[in-house]
Design a protein around this motif. Structure first.
Motif, PDB file in Angstrom:
ATOM      1  N   LEU A  24       0.860  -1.195  -0.129  1.00  0.00           N
ATOM      2  CA  LEU A  24       0.126  -0.073   0.088  1.00  0.00           C
ATOM      3  C   LEU A  24       0.881   1.176   0.054  1.00  0.00           C
ATOM      4  CD1 LEU A  24      -3.160   1.138   1.036  1.00  0.00           C
ATOM      5  CD2 LEU A  24      -1.598   1.843   2.684  1.00  0.00           C
ATOM      6  N   ARG A  25       1.891   1.332   0.940  1.00  0.00           N
ATOM      7  CA  ARG A  25       2.763   2.458   0.974  1.00  0.00           C
ATOM      8  C   ARG A  25       3.364   2.727  -0.459  1.00  0.00           C
ATOM      9  NH1 ARG A  25       3.784   4.648   5.861  1.00  0.00           N
ATOM     10  NH2 ARG A  25       2.959   3.692   7.806  1.00  0.00           N
ATOM     11  N   LYS A  26       3.692   1.587  -0.962  1.00  0.00           N
ATOM     12  CA  LYS A  26       4.574   1.568  -2.353  1.00  0.00           C
ATOM     13  C   LYS A  26       3.549   2.273  -3.289  1.00  0.00           C
ATOM     14  CE  LYS A  26       7.287  -0.830  -5.657  1.00  0.00           C
ATOM     15  NZ  LYS A  26       7.838  -2.163  -6.184  1.00  0.00           N
ATOM     16  N   LYS A  27       2.517   1.609  -3.532  1.00  0.00           N
ATOM     17  CA  LYS A  27       1.325   2.102  -4.576  1.00  0.00           C
ATOM     18  C   LYS A  27       0.914   3.475  -4.451  1.00  0.00           C
ATOM     19  CE  LYS A  27      -3.136   0.928  -6.397  1.00  0.00           C
ATOM     20  NZ  LYS A  27      -2.541   1.104  -7.895  1.00  0.00           N
ATOM     21  N   PHE A  28       0.849   4.143  -3.138  1.00  0.00           N
ATOM     22  CA  PHE A  28       0.518   5.368  -3.075  1.00  0.00           C
ATOM     23  C   PHE A  28       1.616   6.437  -2.670  1.00  0.00           C
ATOM     24  CE2 PHE A  28      -3.406   2.787  -2.765  1.00  0.00           C
ATOM     25  CZ  PHE A  28      -4.437   3.218  -3.480  1.00  0.00           C
ATOM     26  N   SER A  29       2.782   5.976  -2.488  1.00  0.00           N
ATOM     27  CA  SER A  29       3.800   6.825  -2.158  1.00  0.00           C
ATOM     28  C   SER A  29       3.640   7.308  -0.775  1.00  0.00           C
ATOM     29  CB  SER A  29       4.180   7.742  -3.232  1.00  0.00           C
ATOM     30  OG  SER A  29       4.409   7.115  -4.491  1.00  0.00           O
ATOM     31  N   ILE A  30       3.487   6.588   0.154  1.00  0.00           N
ATOM     32  CA  ILE A  30       3.317   6.977   1.545  1.00  0.00           C
ATOM     33  C   ILE A  30       4.399   6.782   2.407  1.00  0.00           C
ATOM     34  CG2 ILE A  30       1.988   6.657   3.644  1.00  0.00           C
ATOM     35  CD1 ILE A  30      -0.474   5.829   2.011  1.00  0.00           C
ATOM     36  N   ASP A  31       4.960   7.723   2.798  1.00  0.00           N
ATOM     37  CA  ASP A  31       6.224   7.844   3.713  1.00  0.00           C
ATOM     38  C   ASP A  31       6.089   7.139   5.136  1.00  0.00           C
ATOM     39  OD1 ASP A  31       7.933   9.456   5.766  1.00  0.00           O
ATOM     40  OD2 ASP A  31       8.945   9.649   3.759  1.00  0.00           O
ATOM     41  N   ALA A  32       7.183   6.588   5.508  1.00  0.00           N
ATOM     42  CA  ALA A  32       7.080   5.755   6.882  1.00  0.00           C
ATOM     43  C   ALA A  32       6.798   6.641   7.892  1.00  0.00           C
ATOM     44  CB  ALA A  32       8.470   5.133   6.879  1.00  0.00           C
ATOM     45  N   SER A  33       6.849   7.878   7.948  1.00  0.00           N
ATOM     46  CA  SER A  33       6.344   9.070   8.861  1.00  0.00           C
ATOM     47  C   SER A  33       5.009   9.128   9.097  1.00  0.00           C
ATOM     48  CB  SER A  33       6.866  10.252   8.757  1.00  0.00           C
ATOM     49  OG  SER A  33       6.366  10.985   7.376  1.00  0.00           O
ATOM     50  N   GLN A  35       1.331   6.967   9.707  1.00  0.00           N
ATOM     51  CA  GLN A  35       0.446   5.774  10.274  1.00  0.00           C
ATOM     52  C   GLN A  35      -0.663   5.434   9.278  1.00  0.00           C
ATOM     53  OE1 GLN A  35      -0.356   7.743  14.158  1.00  0.00           O
ATOM     54  NE2 GLN A  35      -0.262   5.524  14.755  1.00  0.00           N
ATOM     55  N   ILE A  36      -0.895   4.082   8.984  1.00  0.00           N
ATOM     56  CA  ILE A  36      -1.796   3.760   8.205  1.00  0.00           C
ATOM     57  C   ILE A  36      -3.012   2.923   8.900  1.00  0.00           C
ATOM     58  CG2 ILE A  36      -2.617   2.234   6.394  1.00  0.00           C
ATOM     59  CD1 ILE A  36      -0.514   4.164   5.255  1.00  0.00           C
ATOM     60  N   PHE A  37      -4.284   3.306   8.583  1.00  0.00           N
ATOM     61  CA  PHE A  37      -5.368   3.023   9.374  1.00  0.00           C
ATOM     62  C   PHE A  37      -6.336   2.365   8.304  1.00  0.00           C
ATOM     63  CE2 PHE A  37      -3.603   5.813  12.470  1.00  0.00           C
ATOM     64  CZ  PHE A  37      -3.502   4.987  13.590  1.00  0.00           C
ATOM     65  N   PHE A  38      -7.057   1.289   8.355  1.00  0.00           N
ATOM     66  CA  PHE A  38      -8.106   0.962   7.533  1.00  0.00           C
ATOM     67  C   PHE A  38      -9.269   0.642   8.400  1.00  0.00           C
ATOM     68  CE2 PHE A  38      -6.269  -3.147   8.301  1.00  0.00           C
ATOM     69  CZ  PHE A  38      -7.176  -3.969   8.369  1.00  0.00           C
ATOM     70  N   GLY A  39     -10.686   0.686   7.846  1.00  0.00           N
ATOM     71  CA  GLY A  39     -11.651   0.300   8.370  1.00  0.00           C
ATOM     72  C   GLY A  39     -12.645  -0.577   7.669  1.00  0.00           C
ATOM     73  N   THR A  40     -13.479  -1.384   8.184  1.00  0.00           N
ATOM     74  CA  THR A  40     -14.231  -2.308   7.116  1.00  0.00           C
ATOM     75  C   THR A  40     -15.636  -2.141   7.713  1.00  0.00           C
ATOM     76  OG1 THR A  40     -12.515  -4.029   7.068  1.00  0.00           O
ATOM     77  CG2 THR A  40     -14.533  -4.559   6.236  1.00  0.00           C
ATOM     78  N   GLY A  41     -16.772  -1.973   6.742  1.00  0.00           N
ATOM     79  CA  GLY A  41     -18.077  -2.002   6.975  1.00  0.00           C
ATOM     80  C   GLY A  41     -18.764  -2.684   5.951  1.00  0.00           C
ATOM     81  N   THR A  42     -19.820  -3.668   6.410  1.00  0.00           N
ATOM     82  CA  THR A  42     -20.632  -4.524   5.729  1.00  0.00           C
ATOM     83  C   THR A  42     -22.159  -3.972   5.975  1.00  0.00           C
ATOM     84  OG1 THR A  42     -18.942  -5.988   5.448  1.00  0.00           O
ATOM     85  CG2 THR A  42     -21.361  -6.578   4.849  1.00  0.00           C
ATOM     86  N   GLU A  43     -22.852  -3.644   4.934  1.00  0.00           N
ATOM     87  CA  GLU A  43     -24.197  -3.170   5.168  1.00  0.00           C
ATOM     88  C   GLU A  43     -24.769  -3.345   3.995  1.00  0.00           C
ATOM     89  OE1 GLU A  43     -25.556  -2.422   8.005  1.00  0.00           O
ATOM     90  OE2 GLU A  43     -23.753  -1.948   9.278  1.00  0.00           O
ATOM     91  N   LYS A  44     -26.365  -2.973   3.852  1.00  0.00           N
ATOM     92  CA  LYS A  44     -27.198  -3.325   2.799  1.00  0.00           C
ATOM     93  C   LYS A  44     -27.106  -2.073   1.840  1.00  0.00           C
ATOM     94  CE  LYS A  44     -30.663  -5.594   5.271  1.00  0.00           C
ATOM     95  NZ  LYS A  44     -32.333  -5.870   5.864  1.00  0.00           N
ATOM     96  N   THR A  45     -26.687  -0.969   2.325  1.00  0.00           N
ATOM     97  CA  THR A  45     -26.509  -0.095   0.991  1.00  0.00           C
ATOM     98  C   THR A  45     -25.202   0.624   1.304  1.00  0.00           C
ATOM     99  OG1 THR A  45     -26.862   1.753   2.606  1.00  0.00           O
ATOM    100  CG2 THR A  45     -28.844   0.829   1.813  1.00  0.00           C
ATOM    101  N   LEU A  46     -24.618   1.042   0.153  1.00  0.00           N
ATOM    102  CA  LEU A  46     -23.351   1.661  -0.162  1.00  0.00           C
ATOM    103  C   LEU A  46     -22.986   2.505   0.971  1.00  0.00           C
ATOM    104  CD1 LEU A  46     -20.462   1.381  -1.488  1.00  0.00           C
ATOM    105  CD2 LEU A  46     -21.383   2.993  -3.198  1.00  0.00           C
ATOM    106  N   GLU A  47     -23.769   3.476   1.142  1.00  0.00           N
ATOM    107  CA  GLU A  47     -23.448   4.711   1.932  1.00  0.00           C
ATOM    108  C   GLU A  47     -23.553   4.138   3.566  1.00  0.00           C
ATOM    109  OE1 GLU A  47     -22.435   8.206   3.032  1.00  0.00           O
ATOM    110  OE2 GLU A  47     -22.763   7.638   0.808  1.00  0.00           O
ATOM    111  N   ALA A  48     -24.226   3.297   3.849  1.00  0.00           N
ATOM    112  CA  ALA A  48     -24.311   2.765   5.403  1.00  0.00           C
ATOM    113  C   ALA A  48     -23.207   1.934   5.566  1.00  0.00           C
ATOM    114  CB  ALA A  48     -25.478   1.710   5.670  1.00  0.00           C
ATOM    115  N   ALA A  49     -22.627   1.121   4.530  1.00  0.00           N
ATOM    116  CA  ALA A  49     -21.383   0.515   4.560  1.00  0.00           C
ATOM    117  C   ALA A  49     -20.251   1.516   4.693  1.00  0.00           C
ATOM    118  CB  ALA A  49     -20.946  -0.610   3.333  1.00  0.00           C
ATOM    119  N   ARG A  50     -20.232   2.560   4.062  1.00  0.00           N
ATOM    120  CA  ARG A  50     -19.189   3.603   3.882  1.00  0.00           C
ATOM    121  C   ARG A  50     -19.181   4.218   5.483  1.00  0.00           C
ATOM    122  NH1 ARG A  50     -20.340   6.112  -1.948  1.00  0.00           N
ATOM    123  NH2 ARG A  50     -18.995   5.165  -2.778  1.00  0.00           N
TER     124      ARG A  50
END
Length: 102
Positions: A24-33, A35-50
């Motif tokens: 991910l850091r390589k693909k998006f050129s994100i420096d080591a300085s 932090q990377i965070f990710f979240g996951t959501g599963t719902e019936k609508t795209l907006e609710a999942a977002r």
């Protein structure tokens, strides 16, 4: 899956399944300085999942960082990936970066 976006990207798999952000850091050129965070959501609508994915990500960030105002001002969106499964449920992966404070 949004039209024109890479389907099942390897960098997303290694981030979510292996907790490894090197691709991910390589693909998006994100420096080591940053932090990377990710979240996951599963719902019936795209907006609710977002919203669920954003909340999941924000909770992870807040668990590691105590200054809430500084967090909200320094979160930078990196990428969002979503897919629709057989049961008509949307799953969204949202990724943010945040510069490490010294």
């Amino acid at each position: 899956m949004e039209f024109g976006k890479e389907q099942n990207p390897e960098w997303l798999y290694t981030l979510v399944q292996k907790n490894n952000d090197k691709l991910l850091r390589k693909k998006f050129s994100i420096d080591a300085s940053y932090q990377i965070f990710f979240g996951t959501g599963t719902e019936k609508t795209l907006e609710a999942a977002r919203n669920a994915a954003y909340s999941d990500c924000l909770n992870k960030i807040l668990a590691e960082n105590k200054n809430k105002n500084a967090i909200l001002n320094s979160m930078t969106p990196v990428y969002e990936y979503w897919e629709l499964d057989d049961k008509k449920l949307y799953t969204v992966y949202t990724i943010y970066s945040m510069q490490n404070k010294k």
